[in-house]
Scaffold this motif. Structure first.
Motif, short mmCIF file in Angstrom:
data_model
loop_
_atom_site.label_atom_id
_atom_site.label_comp_id
_atom_site.label_asym_id
_atom_site.label_seq_id
_atom_site.Cartn_x
_atom_site.Cartn_y
_atom_site.Cartn_z
N ILE A 196 80.01 63.31 40.57
CA ILE A 196 80.86 62.93 39.43
C ILE A 196 81.97 61.97 39.82
O ILE A 196 82.44 61.18 38.99
CB ILE A 196 81.45 64.19 38.73
N ASN A 197 82.40 61.99 41.09
CA ASN A 197 83.48 61.09 41.49
C ASN A 197 83.04 59.63 41.59
O ASN A 197 83.86 58.74 41.82
CB ASN A 197 84.12 61.55 42.81
N MET A 198 81.74 59.38 41.38
CA MET A 198 81.24 58.00 41.36
C MET A 198 81.17 57.44 39.94
O MET A 198 80.91 56.26 39.74
CB MET A 198 79.86 57.95 42.01
N VAL A 199 81.40 58.30 38.95
CA VAL A 199 81.23 57.91 37.54
C VAL A 199 82.56 57.40 36.99
O VAL A 199 83.57 58.10 37.01
CB VAL A 199 80.73 59.09 36.69
N ASP A 200 82.56 56.15 36.49
CA ASP A 200 83.82 55.54 36.03
C ASP A 200 83.68 54.70 34.77
O ASP A 200 84.59 53.98 34.38
CB ASP A 200 84.42 54.69 37.15
N THR A 201 82.51 54.78 34.10
CA THR A 201 82.24 53.90 32.96
C THR A 201 81.49 54.66 31.88
O THR A 201 80.60 55.46 32.18
CB THR A 201 81.41 52.68 33.40
N ILE A 202 81.85 54.38 30.61
CA ILE A 202 81.09 54.91 29.48
C ILE A 202 80.53 53.73 28.69
O ILE A 202 81.21 52.72 28.47
CB ILE A 202 81.95 55.82 28.58
N VAL A 203 79.27 53.86 28.30
CA VAL A 203 78.57 52.82 27.54
C VAL A 203 77.99 53.46 26.29
O VAL A 203 77.37 54.54 26.36
CB VAL A 203 77.44 52.18 28.37
N VAL A 204 78.18 52.82 25.13
CA VAL A 204 77.57 53.25 23.87
C VAL A 204 76.84 52.06 23.28
O VAL A 204 77.42 50.97 23.16
CB VAL A 204 78.62 53.79 22.88
N ASP A 205 75.59 52.27 22.89
CA ASP A 205 74.80 51.19 22.33
C ASP A 205 73.81 51.78 21.33
O ASP A 205 73.53 52.99 21.34
CB ASP A 205 74.06 50.44 23.44
N GLY A 206 73.29 50.91 20.46
CA GLY A 206 72.29 51.33 19.49
C GLY A 206 72.85 51.33 18.08
O GLY A 206 73.91 50.79 17.78
N MET A 207 72.12 52.01 17.19
CA MET A 207 72.44 51.98 15.76
C MET A 207 73.41 53.10 15.41
O MET A 207 73.05 54.12 14.83
CB MET A 207 71.16 52.04 14.94
#
Length: 291
Positions: free
Chosen positions: A128-139
């Motif tokens: 988890i300490n490597m996770v630093d981004t959130i992405v949302v895509d789609g409809m």
């Protein structure tokens, strides 16, 4: 430890890529509030390691609509290769409907809830300490992406506030606004209350009652209380610290206590910009406020 609360992303344009400030750690949670577009075929929310198109994805959460009832695919991607899909065969995100997706980080997994109901645990495949981004895509249309840290300052570092406490909400409320309250419940507490006020009443009254082991929510308009909304179970414990966040959405408030979503309350007073004061009183000590 310095306490920090990341401000929410409000009405982001889709596709959206945003930084998770400070990265992930145990106890942190992320809430995505939005609406599935009519005629949607799919959308996804990713927690990933950086913003590159080929970045590792720790959690790929992907509602799809290529069947009559709809279903959800979850997965991860490491070194450009996806793992084995996990599927939830439930219609949790009807097209055209509003939703709240809540992701709580634990030491073993992501605990995923939809509209206040736990739906799955997705175990970690990437630290988890490597996770630093959130992405949302789609409809999908997104109202807010909000964050709640697990960190609560030590008692020695906590500020002291006189009670009852009242402070101004500059500019009033608006969708995407978070109100953060930290405190300690008195050892022999009966009840306390948190009010979001306007000039002629209380838009949102939040009232934990320990004798009844429940929380009461209500609205006061021109001296008249509306019908109570009672939720069983008590998210607070006598003598213990708590961290509460009220998130204002276009149609409702979400309430989080210590990383868990515990209440949803629809707006009865809809002129949000007129809500200009926070009031806290009752059987608790207030140690931190951020409006």
């Amino acid at each position: 430890m310095t306490y920090y609360q990341q401000q929410p992303f409000s009405s982001p344009q889709i596709p959206f890529t945003g930084s998770i400030q400070g990265g992930l750690q145990e106890g942190k949670s992320i809430t995505v509030s939005g609406r599935v577009l009519p005629g949607a075929n799919r959308f996804h929310v990713n927690l990933q390691c950086g913003s590159r198109p080929d970045a590792d994805i720790a959690l790929h959460f992907n509602p799809r609509y290529d069947s009559k009832t709809g279903y959800i695919v979850t997965n991860f991607r490491k070194n450009s290769h996806y793992g084995t899909e996990e599927r939830i065969h439930q219609a949790l995100f009807p097209m055209g409907n509003h939703f709240n997706l809540h992701i709580l980080v634990t030491s073993y997994s992501y605990k995923i809830s939809v509209n206040g109901n736990h739906v799955m645990d997705f175990k970690h495949h990437i630290p988890i300490n490597m996770v630093d981004t959130i992405v949302v895509d789609g409809m999908v249309e997104v109202y807010t992406i909000s964050f709640q840290d697990a960190a609560v300052p030590s008692v020695a570092a906590q500020a002291s506030y006189s009670m009852p406490y009242i402070t101004t909400i500059l500019g009033g409320l608006q969708p995407g606004k978070n109100i953060s309250i930290q405190g300690i419940v008195n050892p022999h507490a009966s009840r306390f209350q948190i009010n979001l006020r306007h000039s002629s009443g209380i838009a949102f009254h939040y009232n934990p009652r320990f004798g009844e082991n429940l929380v009461v929510c209500n609205t006061l308009t021109n001296g008249q209380w509306g019908s109570e909304e009672r939720s069983g179970g008590m998210p607070f414990h006598m003598g213990q610290n708590f961290h509460l966040i009220i998130t204002c959405n276009p149609h409702h408030y979400n309430v989080f206590v210590n990383g868990n979503q515990v209440q949803t309350y629809n707006h009865r007073f809809t002129n949000l910009w007129e809500i200009n004061a926070l009031e806290v009183s009752g059987d608790m000590s207030l140690t931190g406020v951020n409006v």
